[in-house]
Design a protein around this motif. Structure first.
Motif, short mmCIF file in Angstrom:
data_model
loop_
_atom_site.label_atom_id
_atom_site.label_comp_id
_atom_site.label_asym_id
_atom_site.label_seq_id
_atom_site.Cartn_x
_atom_site.Cartn_y
_atom_site.Cartn_z
N UNK A 1 9.03 -3.60 -0.20
CA UNK A 1 8.90 -4.79 -1.24
C UNK A 1 10.59 -5.23 -1.47
N UNK A 2 10.67 -6.44 -1.79
CA UNK A 2 12.10 -6.85 -2.01
C UNK A 2 12.85 -6.52 -3.41
N UNK B 1 6.39 1.11 -13.17
CA UNK B 1 7.35 0.73 -12.16
C UNK B 1 6.68 1.05 -11.09
N UNK B 2 6.86 -0.15 -10.05
CA UNK B 2 6.35 -0.02 -8.68
C UNK B 2 7.30 -0.16 -7.86
N UNK B 3 7.56 0.88 -6.92
CA UNK B 3 8.82 0.81 -6.15
C UNK B 3 8.37 1.02 -4.60
N UNK C 1 0.82 -1.16 -0.02
CA UNK C 1 0.10 0.13 0.13
C UNK C 1 0.90 1.04 -0.21
N UNK C 2 2.23 1.31 0.49
CA UNK C 2 2.98 2.47 0.37
C UNK C 2 3.79 2.53 -1.14
N UNK C 3 3.38 1.63 -2.02
CA UNK C 3 4.22 1.80 -3.08
C UNK C 3 4.00 3.04 -3.98
N UNK C 4 4.98 3.32 -4.62
CA UNK C 4 4.86 4.41 -5.80
C UNK C 4 4.92 3.85 -7.12
#
Length: 303
Positions: free
Chosen positions: A59-60, A53-55, A36-39
């Motif tokens: 997340x590993x 792109x999801x960062x 839920x915190x991904x950019x």
């Protein structure tokens, strides 16, 4: 906000990528694959589908999410998310494609999630691409993929159909020999262009697997050696010397000798078909293709 709050009719048009991305993020969060915190940052490389792109620091690995536009398929290039998911799972651990994470179909459309490939688009030295393509063509393909046909009759028929669809005055097809060896059944990527080859620290990877198939390796060779595809995806037309070096490196790496023989004989027809495809794309609103159609026609005439 939950998925129940999202109604497809309430979403803006596809041009509003922010709203689309937010809805997609909620779906993948509920699937448990994305924090839920991904950019989410939209990538500009794809010509067919929106890609992000999801960062996130929890997340590993960075991920990539591709949402398939059902209207983006063309006469030469399919746009099938189920095929991409199938192939990414099939090629897991082989060092050819990105690592698969997940696939789902929702009201927004089909989407795939895979591990981000950390590298830069290929340009320049052709031998590495030749070796990568040879590796792919030696892998037994999954039988679920469709067949690609590259007989002179089929190439001419496909080209004439595209020309009729846009009312184009098509030049006659170049004469090619019909005394060809029968093609072998190879694992085809279907869209080996510079933008789909990523240079990583440990070698090259192929991305964008939405049109893989089984068939004549000459089809993959023709796409990569197309001057239009080289320019449209950030490179320049390959010289005659580079084309020869590519085919030599492909064969030296164990590539399909029958496919090279068929490509060499059918190259004028492949270029003729690509010239018509460029006009078809321009007629459907992609002006960049209009500027490169003449390169393919010239290559067709030079034989």
């Amino acid at each position: 906000m939950t998925l129940r709050d999202i109604m497809l009719d309430d979403l803006p048009a596809r041009q509003d990528q922010d709203a689309l991305q937010q809805a997609l993020a909620l779906i993948w969060q509920e699937e448990g694959h994305v924090s839920k915190r991904a950019t989410w940052s939209q990538l500009m490389g794809g010509r067919s589908n929106p890609i992000w792109q999801i960062t996130s620091d929890d997340m590993p690995h960075d991920l990539v999410c591709k949402l398939y536009d059902a209207a983006a398929a063309t006469p030469l290039f399919a746009n099938d998310g189920t095929r991409e998911a199938l192939v990414l799972k099939y090629l897991a651990g082989m060092g050819i494609a990105p690592d698969f994470v997940g696939f789902l179909d929702s009201a927004l459309g089909a989407s795939v999630l895979y591990r981000h490939v950390d590298g830069v688009p290929w340009s320049g030295v052709v031998e590495g691409v030749a070796q990568l393509m040879a590796r792919l063509h030696q892998i037994i393909p999954p039988e679920e993929l469709p067949e690609t046909i590259t007989s002179p009759v089929s190439l001419i028929a496909e080209t004439q159909a595209m020309a009729r669809a846009i009312g184009m005055d098509l030049p006659p097809p170049p004469e090619v020999t019909t005394d060809l060896p029968q093609p072998t059944r190879r694992f085809l990527h279907g869209d080996v262009v510079p933008g789909n080859v990523v240079v990583m620290a440990d070698g090259l990877r192929l991305i964008d697997w939405q049109c893989p198939s089984i068939g004549d390796s000459a089809a993959d060779l023709a796409i990569f050696l197309s001057p239009a595809m080289q320019i449209l995806y950030g490179n320049r037309p390959l010289s005659a010397e580079e084309q020869s070096a590519f085919l030599s490196a492909y064969l030296a790496a164990g590539g399909d000798a029958v496919g090279v023989a068929r490509y060499t004989a059918l190259a004028p027809l492949f270029h003729w078909r690509m010239a018509c495809y460029c006009h078809w794309k321009a007629a459907h609103g992609d002006a960049a293709y209009r500027d490169v159609a003449a390169l393919e026609q010239r290559a067709s005439e030079q034989g």
